[in-house]
Write a protein that holds these residues in place. Structure first.
Motif, PDB file in Angstrom:
ATOM      1  N   PRO A 139       0.784  -1.235   0.000  1.00 20.18           N
ATOM      2  CA  PRO A 139       0.000   0.000   0.000  1.00 20.18           C
ATOM      3  C   PRO A 139       0.819   1.289   0.000  1.00 20.18           C
ATOM      4  O   PRO A 139       0.415   2.274  -0.597  1.00 20.18           O
ATOM      5  CB  PRO A 139      -0.859  -0.097   1.249  1.00 20.18           C
ATOM      6  CG  PRO A 139      -0.437  -1.300   1.984  1.00 20.18           C
ATOM      7  CD  PRO A 139       0.485  -2.090   1.125  1.00 20.18           C
ATOM      8  N   ASN A 140       1.979   1.310   0.627  1.00 21.35           N
ATOM      9  CA  ASN A 140       2.740   2.563   0.738  1.00 21.35           C
ATOM     10  C   ASN A 140       4.101   2.514   0.058  1.00 21.35           C
ATOM     11  O   ASN A 140       4.945   3.356   0.315  1.00 21.35           O
ATOM     12  CB  ASN A 140       2.921   2.926   2.214  1.00 21.35           C
ATOM     13  CG  ASN A 140       1.587   3.162   2.884  1.00 21.35           C
ATOM     14  OD1 ASN A 140       0.722   3.819   2.326  1.00 21.35           O
ATOM     15  ND2 ASN A 140       1.415   2.601   4.070  1.00 21.35           N
ATOM     16  N   ALA A 146       2.658  -6.588  -1.676  1.00 24.30           N
ATOM     17  CA  ALA A 146       1.880  -6.675  -0.442  1.00 24.30           C
ATOM     18  C   ALA A 146       2.100  -8.035   0.190  1.00 24.30           C
ATOM     19  O   ALA A 146       2.082  -9.063  -0.473  1.00 24.30           O
ATOM     20  CB  ALA A 146       0.395  -6.468  -0.744  1.00 24.30           C
ATOM     21  N   ILE A 151       1.290  -4.884   5.668  1.00 18.86           N
ATOM     22  CA  ILE A 151      -0.016  -4.242   5.853  1.00 18.86           C
ATOM     23  C   ILE A 151      -0.425  -4.348   7.315  1.00 18.86           C
ATOM     24  O   ILE A 151      -0.008  -5.272   8.016  1.00 18.86           O
ATOM     25  CB  ILE A 151      -1.110  -4.844   4.947  1.00 18.86           C
ATOM     26  CG1 ILE A 151      -1.421  -6.299   5.330  1.00 18.86           C
ATOM     27  CG2 ILE A 151      -0.731  -4.741   3.489  1.00 18.86           C
ATOM     28  CD1 ILE A 151      -2.664  -6.850   4.681  1.00 18.86           C
ATOM     29  N   GLU A 152      -1.201  -3.402   7.744  1.00 23.18           N
ATOM     30  CA  GLU A 152      -1.723  -3.458   9.112  1.00 23.18           C
ATOM     31  C   GLU A 152      -3.108  -4.060   9.128  1.00 23.18           C
ATOM     32  O   GLU A 152      -3.523  -4.643  10.127  1.00 23.18           O
ATOM     33  CB  GLU A 152      -1.729  -2.053   9.712  1.00 23.18           C
ATOM     34  CG  GLU A 152      -0.326  -1.509   9.838  1.00 23.18           C
ATOM     35  CD  GLU A 152      -0.217  -0.429  10.883  1.00 23.18           C
ATOM     36  OE1 GLU A 152      -1.099  -0.338  11.757  1.00 23.18           O
ATOM     37  OE2 GLU A 152       0.760   0.316  10.818  1.00 23.18           O
ATOM     38  N   SER A 153      -3.833  -3.914   8.023  1.00 24.11           N
ATOM     39  CA  SER A 153      -5.207  -4.386   7.944  1.00 24.11           C
ATOM     40  C   SER A 153      -5.540  -4.664   6.483  1.00 24.11           C
ATOM     41  O   SER A 153      -4.946  -4.066   5.578  1.00 24.11           O
ATOM     42  CB  SER A 153      -6.152  -3.317   8.494  1.00 24.11           C
ATOM     43  OG  SER A 153      -7.481  -3.580   8.136  1.00 24.11           O
ATOM     44  N   GLN A 155      -7.966  -3.567   5.117  1.00 22.35           N
ATOM     45  CA  GLN A 155      -8.451  -2.282   4.628  1.00 22.35           C
ATOM     46  C   GLN A 155      -7.368  -1.525   3.857  1.00 22.35           C
ATOM     47  O   GLN A 155      -7.673  -0.707   2.999  1.00 22.35           O
ATOM     48  CB  GLN A 155      -8.970  -1.424   5.792  1.00 22.35           C
ATOM     49  CG  GLN A 155     -10.239  -1.970   6.432  1.00 22.35           C
ATOM     50  CD  GLN A 155     -11.373  -2.114   5.421  1.00 22.35           C
ATOM     51  OE1 GLN A 155     -11.659  -1.210   4.647  1.00 22.35           O
ATOM     52  NE2 GLN A 155     -12.010  -3.274   5.421  1.00 22.35           N
ATOM     53  N   ASP A 156      -6.103  -1.820   4.143  1.00 20.59           N
ATOM     54  CA  ASP A 156      -5.005  -1.184   3.419  1.00 20.59           C
ATOM     55  C   ASP A 156      -5.038  -1.511   1.922  1.00 20.59           C
ATOM     56  O   ASP A 156      -4.453  -0.791   1.112  1.00 20.59           O
ATOM     57  CB  ASP A 156      -3.645  -1.636   3.974  1.00 20.59           C
ATOM     58  CG  ASP A 156      -3.392  -1.161   5.386  1.00 20.59           C
ATOM     59  OD1 ASP A 156      -4.127  -0.273   5.870  1.00 20.59           O
ATOM     60  OD2 ASP A 156      -2.448  -1.686   6.017  1.00 20.59           O
TER      61      ASP A 156
END
Length: 178
Positions: A139-140, A146, A151-153, A155-156
């Motif tokens: 994501p970032n 990925a 990722i933390e969730s 949702q990312d």
């Protein structure tokens, strides 16, 4: 043609054991779903009619019950793509999939609501993309894939579009792949 010796007989015995344990039996709450995919370079028949016929035949001939039957189109990847290529049929099969594109199938594609996690933690938006190693992007970090470590969730990943390639026509041809 089945894969391996006695595959049909062993499959029937396995289904009988699952029924004996309550799977697929009405009111048990234990589901038994079957998956059908054609043995060649053609689209599966309509799912509802095929399910009705399978229910009739398996019950009548073997006493087997099940809940649902899902049809899957053969994906033009890996071993099946190689098989078609060697026979000179890959282009014709891809043309068949493209000609039979059904926009109504796009609402329920697995790549829009499912994630697969590989043994190494990498995240994919469908099992076919996993086989082809078409990773989702971190994501970032545009240069990273990925994975469960970046990722933390979930949702990312929600804003990412699915990874697509020509094999995706396999999920959108005809009635689509369940």
């Amino acid at each position: 043609m089945q894969r391996g010796n006695n595959v049909f007989d062993r499959s029937i015995q396995g289904l009988i054991k699952l029924n004996e344990a309550g799977y697929g039996m009405e009111g048990s709450g234990l589901y038994l779903d079957l998956v059908y995919n054609p043995l060649g370079a053609f689209l599966p028949p309509p799912q509802e009619a095929l399910q009705a016929k399978y229910k009739e035949e398996l019950l009548e001939n073997f006493g087997i019950e099940f809940n649902d039957l899902f049809t899957m189109t053969n994906m033009p990847i890996k071993r099946f793509a190689d098989f078609l290529y060697r026979r000179g049929e890959l282009k014709d099969y891809m043309d068949l999939l493209v000609r039979n594109f059904n926009p109504d199938t796009t609402e329920t594609l697995m790549c829009t609501n499912t994630l697969n996690v590989g043994w190494d933690g990498r995240i994919f938006d469908c099992d076919f993309n996993q086989q082809l190693e078409l990773d989702l992007q971190a994501p970032n970090d545009a240069d990273a894939v990925a994975d469960v470590f970046t990722i933390e969730s979930v949702q990312d990943l929600v804003s990412q579009a699915p990874m697509v390639d020509s094999h995706c026509f396999g999920c959108t041809a005809g009635m689509g792949s369940s």
